[in-house]
Design a protein around this motif. Sequence first.
Motif, short mmCIF file in Angstrom:
data_model
loop_
_atom_site.label_atom_id
_atom_site.label_comp_id
_atom_site.label_asym_id
_atom_site.label_seq_id
_atom_site.Cartn_x
_atom_site.Cartn_y
_atom_site.Cartn_z
N ILE A 26 0.97 -1.29 -0.15
CA ILE A 26 0.10 -0.12 0.01
C ILE A 26 0.84 1.33 0.24
N VAL A 27 0.82 2.09 -0.90
CA VAL A 27 1.43 3.25 -1.06
C VAL A 27 0.66 4.55 -1.16
N THR A 28 -0.58 4.55 -1.13
CA THR A 28 -1.47 5.77 -0.99
C THR A 28 -2.89 5.27 -0.36
N ASN A 29 -3.33 6.23 0.34
CA ASN A 29 -4.67 6.20 0.80
C ASN A 29 -5.70 7.03 0.06
N ALA A 30 -5.22 7.29 -0.81
CA ALA A 30 -6.34 8.49 -1.71
C ALA A 30 -6.63 7.73 -3.21
N LYS A 31 -7.84 7.79 -3.25
CA LYS A 31 -8.48 7.29 -4.56
C LYS A 31 -8.38 8.38 -5.59
N GLY A 32 -9.03 7.76 -6.66
CA GLY A 32 -8.77 8.72 -7.98
C GLY A 32 -9.65 10.17 -7.76
N GLY A 33 -8.96 11.17 -7.89
CA GLY A 33 -9.65 12.34 -7.54
C GLY A 33 -9.58 12.95 -6.08
N TYR A 34 -8.78 12.20 -5.50
CA TYR A 34 -8.67 12.38 -3.95
C TYR A 34 -6.83 12.65 -3.55
N SER A 35 -6.32 12.79 -4.76
CA SER A 35 -4.83 13.04 -4.43
C SER A 35 -4.55 14.47 -5.21
N TYR A 36 -3.66 15.30 -4.65
CA TYR A 36 -3.12 16.42 -5.36
C TYR A 36 -2.66 16.34 -6.54
N HIS A 37 -1.94 15.14 -6.64
CA HIS A 37 -1.28 14.61 -7.91
C HIS A 37 -2.35 14.87 -9.12
N ASN A 38 -3.49 14.31 -8.90
CA ASN A 38 -4.33 14.36 -10.22
C ASN A 38 -4.81 15.64 -10.57
N PHE A 39 -4.32 16.80 -9.78
CA PHE A 39 -4.65 18.09 -10.45
C PHE A 39 -3.28 19.03 -10.64
N GLY A 40 -2.24 18.37 -10.75
CA GLY A 40 -1.08 18.82 -10.95
C GLY A 40 -0.50 19.91 -10.46
N VAL A 41 -0.68 19.78 -8.85
CA VAL A 41 0.01 20.53 -7.63
C VAL A 41 0.67 19.82 -6.83
N ALA A 42 1.09 18.59 -7.09
CA ALA A 42 2.16 17.79 -6.19
C ALA A 42 3.13 17.38 -7.03
N ILE A 43 4.11 16.63 -6.53
CA ILE A 43 5.34 16.12 -6.99
C ILE A 43 5.83 15.18 -6.12
N ASP A 44 6.52 14.06 -6.63
CA ASP A 44 7.39 13.18 -5.45
C ASP A 44 8.85 13.36 -6.22
N PHE A 45 9.82 13.25 -5.21
CA PHE A 45 11.25 13.49 -5.66
C PHE A 45 11.83 12.30 -5.10
N ALA A 46 13.26 12.02 -5.77
CA ALA A 46 14.15 11.06 -5.13
C ALA A 46 15.57 11.61 -5.41
N LEU A 47 16.57 11.27 -4.86
CA LEU A 47 18.08 11.60 -5.18
C LEU A 47 18.41 10.97 -6.17
N LEU A 48 19.19 11.66 -6.87
CA LEU A 48 19.91 11.35 -8.03
C LEU A 48 21.32 10.77 -7.87
N LEU A 49 21.47 9.50 -8.10
CA LEU A 49 22.95 8.96 -7.88
C LEU A 49 24.02 9.37 -8.92
N PRO A 50 25.29 9.32 -8.83
CA PRO A 50 26.31 9.57 -9.60
C PRO A 50 26.15 8.58 -10.67
N ASP A 51 25.79 7.42 -10.69
CA ASP A 51 25.74 6.25 -11.53
C ASP A 51 24.38 6.29 -12.23
N GLY A 52 23.44 7.37 -12.05
CA GLY A 52 22.32 7.75 -12.83
C GLY A 52 21.20 6.95 -12.39
#
Length: 263
Positions: A67-93
């Motif tokens: 389980i990675v989210t508690n939000a159904k479709g339409g209940y996540s800010y990602h669905n409206f273009g106002v949220a992002i997720d990020f990760a660290l970018l390593l030297p090897d790509g």
Amino acid sequence: MSLTLEQVKAKSASKLSGLLSADRTAAEALIEFAYAHGVPIVITQGLRTIPEQDGLYAQGRTTKGLIVTNAKGGYSYHNFGVAIDFALLLPDGGVSWDTKRDGDGDGIADWDEVVADAKRLGWEWGGDWTSFKDMPHLQMTFKLSTADYRAGKRPTQSQLDTLIAKIKKMKGEDEEMTAEEKKDFEALKILIKAQVEVTSTLSNRIAELEDKQKLSEIPAWALKSCESAKAAGVLDATANGSYDFYRMVTILDRVGVFEKGVK
């Protein structure tokens, strides 16, 4: 592998394209700020469609996976273009979600540096939530709920412009000048140009006067004194001097300065 800022930004371009203009600007600024700290990041999620959100919600419930989210479709800010997720970018790509990693060796976890920059820009961090902490998640909602977005509400243009202006200021970029400021600026350029021309004219005139003061040959009455000055090590050269220069050298020679040496 050492990536340039443009290469780092290119890795996130596809995930930024669906964001609201101000959120996209804020995400790009976050990439730039983190890179300046020696912490390259990549945006792993931006706009997410309703079907994609439903598929993600099903994970760990009706489909395999955690389980990675508690939000159904339409209940996540990602669905409206106002949220992002990020990760660290390593030297090897590769990418990393290690929140304790200190890749730049400054004694501060890279993740914490990115989050600090994000908050300065106005992002809300999922790691601050009291339940279901979402460490990679950032959102900038303009105080609208997902219910507001589902109802068709969106940030005003004024809100978007204000955020973009704030980010430009943080980045040290000049804001667009008003018509009055542009007029004053043009007037200032004309004034400076005129002052430069006057200064140049004066400099040329001074140079001409100085040249006129120079004598093409050392006067016969000053030859002996000039030789005495050079012999005493007081002067290295005596050519191209003015009348007053040769007169002073001659006077100093006659009072015996060059015999005694300058003390």
